[in-house]
Each structure stands twice: as structure tokens, then as C-alpha cells.
Write a protein that holds these residues in place. Structure first.
Motif, mmCIF file in Angstrom:
data_model
loop_
_atom_site.group_PDB
_atom_site.id
_atom_site.type_symbol
_atom_site.label_atom_id
_atom_site.label_comp_id
_atom_site.label_asym_id
_atom_site.label_seq_id
_atom_site.Cartn_x
_atom_site.Cartn_y
_atom_site.Cartn_z
ATOM 1 N N ALA A 264 0.854 -1.186 0.000
ATOM 2 C CA ALA A 264 0.000 0.000 0.000
ATOM 3 C C ALA A 264 0.889 1.234 0.000
ATOM 4 O O ALA A 264 2.035 1.195 0.450
ATOM 5 C CB ALA A 264 -0.908 0.010 1.228
ATOM 6 N N GLY B 150 0.499 5.542 0.826
ATOM 7 C CA GLY B 150 -0.415 6.562 1.300
ATOM 8 C C GLY B 150 0.257 7.632 2.124
ATOM 9 O O GLY B 150 1.481 7.717 2.180
ATOM 10 N N ASP C 261 -3.387 5.922 -2.244
ATOM 11 C CA ASP C 261 -4.845 5.875 -2.196
ATOM 12 C C ASP C 261 -5.384 5.828 -0.767
ATOM 13 O O ASP C 261 -6.587 5.774 -0.561
ATOM 14 C CB ASP C 261 -5.376 4.688 -2.997
ATOM 15 N N THR C 262 -4.471 5.850 0.214
ATOM 16 C CA THR C 262 -4.877 5.686 1.608
ATOM 17 C C THR C 262 -4.239 6.776 2.461
ATOM 18 O O THR C 262 -3.089 7.137 2.231
ATOM 19 C CB THR C 262 -4.412 4.304 2.130
ATOM 20 N N LYS D 269 -9.274 6.119 0.465
ATOM 21 C CA LYS D 269 -9.358 5.373 1.719
ATOM 22 C C LYS D 269 -8.796 6.235 2.831
ATOM 23 O O LYS D 269 -7.614 6.542 2.850
ATOM 24 C CB LYS D 269 -8.564 4.071 1.614
ATOM 25 N N SER D 270 -9.656 6.629 3.744
ATOM 26 C CA SER D 270 -9.273 7.575 4.784
ATOM 27 C C SER D 270 -9.631 7.000 6.158
ATOM 28 O O SER D 270 -10.751 6.529 6.364
ATOM 29 C CB SER D 270 -10.007 8.893 4.555
#
Length: 136
Positions: free
Chosen positions: A23, A25, A111-112, A129-130
Motif C-alpha cells: 500500500a 499513502g 490511495d490511503t 481510503k481515509s
């Protein structure tokens, strides 16, 4: 192709034997803001057992909100942060993605975002994505 990177002075280099991070972010926690001197830390989560670091690394151990230790790795020569490694999840290393080689970091697609509870009010970016805190 492995992920590769280095610190500012190039004394520390690393490679991760994977094609892409788990991931990518933004980490808005206060510790990451202080460590980077910025609004957030751009991070890339990778498998710890696939990461090889070469060069003069120093480690500072702090506490996560969970009470678990977090080791923060940085170059002992120039001070560039390289990664943090949470004791609460020994399977991962969290690379400071700004240290990835330029051609690799240009391909990242964050994206996070985590720790939005500490997000500075002038930071206007919002990723799909939060999480207010650390996701479970």
C-alpha cells in the motif's frame, strides 16, 4: 523489478524484493510530521523480510499509541528517515517513499491516508481510503 532507494547523501541504500508496495499513502500522525518536517509522510508499506538496507543506519525507538514500540531507521550521516518498523506488526516495514529512486516514486499511486485526526487543516488532499486513526 525490486524497489530501490537511498538517503540524501547516498550512504544508505536499500532494495525490496517486490514489484510494488502492499500500500502507498499519507501518514498524518504527529510523529511522522515531526520526523519529516512536513504536513505528512508519504509511505510505502513493504514486507520486512524482503527489505535489505546497506549503509550506516541509526535507530530511534519510540512508542505508538498502542503502547508498542516503533523503530525509526535513519541515515547516521545525513539524517534522512528511511523507514519505520512497528513492533505491533513485524511483517511490515514502512518506507519513507520519498527515498525511493526517482523513476519508482513517480509511479506511486497513493490511495490511503491514516491518522487524519492529526491532519493539518490546510492540507487539502483527500484520498479514497481515509482513516481517522490506524486501521485495524
Amino acid at each position: 523489478m525490486p524497489l530501490t532507494g537511498h538517503c540524501l547523501c547516498k550512504a544508505v541504500t536499500y532494495s525490496v524484493d517486490v514489484d510494488a508496495p502492499f500500500a502507498t499513502g499519507y501518514d498524518h500522525c504527529d510523529d511522522c510530521q515531526r520526523q519529516t518536517g512536513s504536513t505528512y509522510s508519504l509511505v510505502a508499506i513493504v514486507p520486512r523480510d524482503k527489505l535489505t538496507i546497506n549503509g550506516p543506519i541509526k535507530k530511534w525507538t519510540g512508542k505508538a499509541d498502542s503502547g508498542n514500540n516503533v523503530d525509526r531507521l535513519f541515515c547516521s550521516e545525513c539524517g534522512s528517515p528511511i523507514a519505520h518498523e512497528p513492533a505491533g506488526n513485524r511483517a511490515i516495514s514502512v518506507l519513507k517513499a520519498g527515498t525511493l529512486d526517482s523513476e519508482i516514486k513517480k509511479l506511486l499511486k497513493p490511495d490511503t491516508e491514516i491518522w487524519t485526526a492529526s491532519k493539518l487543516p490546510f492540507c487539502q488532499e483527500n484520498l479514497p481510503k481515509s482513516f481517522k486513526f490506524m486501521p485495524e
